[in-house]
Motif scaffolding. Sequence first.
Motif, PDB file in Angstrom:
ATOM      1  N   ALA A 150       0.834  -1.224   0.071  1.00  0.00           N
ATOM      2  CA  ALA A 150      -0.042  -0.049  -0.090  1.00  0.00           C
ATOM      3  C   ALA A 150       0.851   1.244   0.028  1.00  0.00           C
ATOM      4  N   PRO A 151       1.515   1.572  -1.250  1.00  0.00           N
ATOM      5  CA  PRO A 151       2.322   2.593  -1.147  1.00  0.00           C
ATOM      6  C   PRO A 151       1.970   4.087  -0.578  1.00  0.00           C
ATOM      7  N   LYS A 152       0.713   4.294  -0.816  1.00  0.00           N
ATOM      8  CA  LYS A 152       0.125   5.696  -0.205  1.00  0.00           C
ATOM      9  C   LYS A 152       0.270   5.612   1.408  1.00  0.00           C
ATOM     10  N   GLU A 153       0.066   4.422   1.943  1.00  0.00           N
ATOM     11  CA  GLU A 153       0.046   4.280   3.475  1.00  0.00           C
ATOM     12  C   GLU A 153       1.491   4.317   3.749  1.00  0.00           C
ATOM     13  N   PHE A 154       2.216   3.544   2.977  1.00  0.00           N
ATOM     14  CA  PHE A 154       3.756   3.747   3.362  1.00  0.00           C
ATOM     15  C   PHE A 154       4.233   4.947   3.564  1.00  0.00           C
ATOM     16  N   ALA A 155       4.049   5.770   2.354  1.00  0.00           N
ATOM     17  CA  ALA A 155       4.510   7.166   2.313  1.00  0.00           C
ATOM     18  C   ALA A 155       4.127   7.925   3.286  1.00  0.00           C
ATOM     19  N   ALA A 156       2.851   7.763   4.019  1.00  0.00           N
ATOM     20  CA  ALA A 156       2.243   8.458   4.884  1.00  0.00           C
ATOM     21  C   ALA A 156       3.025   8.248   6.195  1.00  0.00           C
ATOM     22  N   TRP A 157       3.300   6.807   6.457  1.00  0.00           N
ATOM     23  CA  TRP A 157       4.207   6.655   7.429  1.00  0.00           C
ATOM     24  C   TRP A 157       5.602   7.153   7.391  1.00  0.00           C
ATOM     25  N   GLN A 158       6.269   6.979   6.359  1.00  0.00           N
ATOM     26  CA  GLN A 158       7.728   7.782   6.125  1.00  0.00           C
ATOM     27  C   GLN A 158       7.489   9.097   6.687  1.00  0.00           C
ATOM     28  N   ASP A 159       6.464   9.747   6.083  1.00  0.00           N
ATOM     29  CA  ASP A 159       6.455  11.258   6.237  1.00  0.00           C
ATOM     30  C   ASP A 159       6.032  11.691   7.598  1.00  0.00           C
ATOM     31  N   GLY A 160       5.531  10.635   8.550  1.00  0.00           N
ATOM     32  CA  GLY A 160       4.827  11.187   9.783  1.00  0.00           C
ATOM     33  C   GLY A 160       3.664  11.765   9.633  1.00  0.00           C
ATOM     34  N   ARG A 161       3.048  11.094   8.807  1.00  0.00           N
ATOM     35  CA  ARG A 161       1.303  11.819   8.510  1.00  0.00           C
ATOM     36  C   ARG A 161       0.439  10.729   8.736  1.00  0.00           C
ATOM     37  N   PRO A 204      -0.674  10.886  16.418  1.00  0.00           N
ATOM     38  CA  PRO A 204       0.345  11.663  16.778  1.00  0.00           C
ATOM     39  C   PRO A 204       1.690  11.172  17.139  1.00  0.00           C
ATOM     40  N   VAL A 205       1.727   9.964  18.232  1.00  0.00           N
ATOM     41  CA  VAL A 205       2.982   9.712  18.830  1.00  0.00           C
ATOM     42  C   VAL A 205       3.719   8.771  17.557  1.00  0.00           C
ATOM     43  N   VAL A 206       3.434   8.339  16.780  1.00  0.00           N
ATOM     44  CA  VAL A 206       3.780   7.512  15.611  1.00  0.00           C
ATOM     45  C   VAL A 206       4.506   8.632  14.745  1.00  0.00           C
ATOM     46  N   ASP A 207       3.656   9.374  14.377  1.00  0.00           N
ATOM     47  CA  ASP A 207       4.174  10.698  13.502  1.00  0.00           C
ATOM     48  C   ASP A 207       5.149  11.667  14.134  1.00  0.00           C
ATOM     49  N   GLY A 267      -1.406  26.630  13.269  1.00  0.00           N
ATOM     50  CA  GLY A 267      -2.238  26.978  12.126  1.00  0.00           C
ATOM     51  C   GLY A 267      -2.518  25.775  11.055  1.00  0.00           C
ATOM     52  N   LEU A 268      -2.050  24.698  11.445  1.00  0.00           N
ATOM     53  CA  LEU A 268      -1.797  23.493  10.557  1.00  0.00           C
ATOM     54  C   LEU A 268      -2.727  22.402  11.272  1.00  0.00           C
ATOM     55  N   ASP A 269      -3.336  21.334  10.187  1.00  0.00           N
ATOM     56  CA  ASP A 269      -4.194  20.329  10.656  1.00  0.00           C
ATOM     57  C   ASP A 269      -3.236  19.134  10.819  1.00  0.00           C
ATOM     58  N   HIS A 270      -3.376  18.323  11.642  1.00  0.00           N
ATOM     59  CA  HIS A 270      -2.848  16.935  11.861  1.00  0.00           C
ATOM     60  C   HIS A 270      -3.649  16.273  10.921  1.00  0.00           C
ATOM     61  N   PRO A 271      -3.007  15.452  10.168  1.00  0.00           N
ATOM     62  CA  PRO A 271      -3.989  14.345   9.218  1.00  0.00           C
ATOM     63  C   PRO A 271      -5.014  13.468  10.139  1.00  0.00           C
ATOM     64  N   ALA A 272      -5.911  13.306   9.362  1.00  0.00           N
ATOM     65  CA  ALA A 272      -6.906  12.084  10.048  1.00  0.00           C
ATOM     66  C   ALA A 272      -6.303  10.998   9.939  1.00  0.00           C
ATOM     67  N   PRO A 273      -6.624   9.983  10.784  1.00  0.00           N
ATOM     68  CA  PRO A 273      -6.003   8.524  11.055  1.00  0.00           C
ATOM     69  C   PRO A 273      -6.052   7.800   9.724  1.00  0.00           C
ATOM     70  N   ILE A 274      -5.095   7.249   9.000  1.00  0.00           N
ATOM     71  CA  ILE A 274      -5.243   6.592   7.769  1.00  0.00           C
ATOM     72  C   ILE A 274      -5.691   5.160   8.253  1.00  0.00           C
ATOM     73  N   VAL A 275      -5.821   4.812   9.329  1.00  0.00           N
ATOM     74  CA  VAL A 275      -6.349   3.368   9.503  1.00  0.00           C
ATOM     75  C   VAL A 275      -7.050   3.149  10.630  1.00  0.00           C
TER      76      VAL A 275
END
Length: 439
Positions: A299-310, A314-317, A415-423
């Motif tokens: 799942a390349p998109k999920e992997f990229a989100a993990w790599q980028d801390g998104r 929060p603790v994982v990111d 003023g930034l949004d933390h992304p919604a959980p991907i899973v």
Amino acid sequence: MRVSVALFTADLRVHDNPVLQAALKDAERVVPLFVVDSGIRRTGFAVPNRAAFLADSLADLDRALRARGGRLVVRVGDVAEETCRVAAQTGAAVVHIAGGVSRYAARREDRLRAELAVGRRELRVHDASLTVVPPGALTPVGKDHFAVFTPYFRRWESFSVRGVLPAPDAVRLPDDVGSAGLPRAQSLASGSASPGLPAGGEAEARRRLRSWLAGPLSAYDDRHDDLAADATSRLSPYLHFGCLSPTELVHRARAQDDPGARAFVRQLAWRDFHHQVLAARPDAADHDYRTRHDRWRHAPKEFAAWQDGRTGYPVVDAALRQLRHEGWMPGRARLLAASFLTKTLYMDWRAGARHFLDLLVDGDVANNQLNWQWVAGTGTDTRPNRLLNPLVQARRYDPRGEYVRRWLPELRGAGLDHPAPIVDLAEAAARFRERRSAD
Ligand SMILES: Cc1cc2nc3c(=O)[nH]c(=O)nc-3n(C[C@H](O)[C@H](O)[C@H](O)COP(=O)(O)OP(=O)(O)OC[C@H]3O[C@@H](n4cnc5c(N)ncnc54)[C@H](O)[C@@H]3O)c2cc1C
């Protein structure tokens, strides 16, 4: 006049260095040699963070040798060829080297031995240089290595550790040994290093060691998992490059004899443990140590989100952003990040381990690959299917949210949004259990 070569590898120090000491004992003149191996890959120093740390460490080693009347001789090319060339040019009869545990180190040793033999020269390998207990020195009955940490540690604790060797007073080189200049980080790897990277070198390692022993060590047992406290030693890169000897570290920590020092020494035993596993099973660098027949998700998109801390957790990111910023993370953060990838997202530990190796300043095959396997449940963990919940972990190890605010500006009201959980965690846990029980 006898000449010998001390070939530095992952032991870039003058204190407690069995290789350098043996070379000095052996001959009147010694060539302290480092070969910038043109064949080194990403698992070595060919990534910006480890290249920068290596360049610092070599410059510092050169300073330490010059203070003793010597200097570091640097060559660039194939390690075996360059070492043989230096040995031939200086008439050295023996080359001393620290025993390594990776496939790369084994190949290097074999080639050196074979090529030196052609010129009737000898390779002498020193096994108690990179670890406290040499890999293979402790074995269970009928087996070639320990696969479980607790019994290994019991034996490790009663092993008679060699004494600490002094730094030499003087190092004298033979005349006219040519050397390339000290390498610059940019010539070792392309790209820029993390902005918060620590400085390399033995002098820096010893400064950090002194302040670690003088205070924080005694609180290690209570505080090492507290993410916000940043209360671990941060000595791992210095151990990885050998700017600090693990043997000296164990002796000095044991001298303190309190719960903090005992817990710290136990962590150092984990380092030896993984080294003895890799020495016996070099393929564990990229194959499951114990297969669970995983069919990992792609799942390349999920992997990229993990790599980028998104990932939206929060603790994982925070952990993954610290990795990018500093090239380092505390152990608890590594566990969380790796567990999230391999168990919550159910993705291949090799992909995560590669990302870590691209960035970690202490990144090494034994500790990184085998810790990843431990977390993924394909390694030596006796509870391979345990799953860490990042919300529970955050409550336990970052109860006031200080760690996540330190690394996630969006949680500081920037003023930034933390992304919604991907899973969804419950769904992810169910998926993991189902996949593993289908084993
Ligand atoms: C997924 C994952 C990947 C890892 N990759 C690496 C790596 O590439 N290189 C690396 O050196 N460590 C690695 N570790 C182990 C450990 O997390 C780091 O050594 C430690 O966090 C470094 O910080 P420190 O020096 O402050 O450690 P401290 O907590 O102060 O511990 C002291 C020393 O003990 C050793 N140590 C502690 N925990 C471990 C462990 N679990 N395994 C082996 N040695 C340990 C290290 O040499 C460390 O410097 C990894 C752990 C995980 C879970």
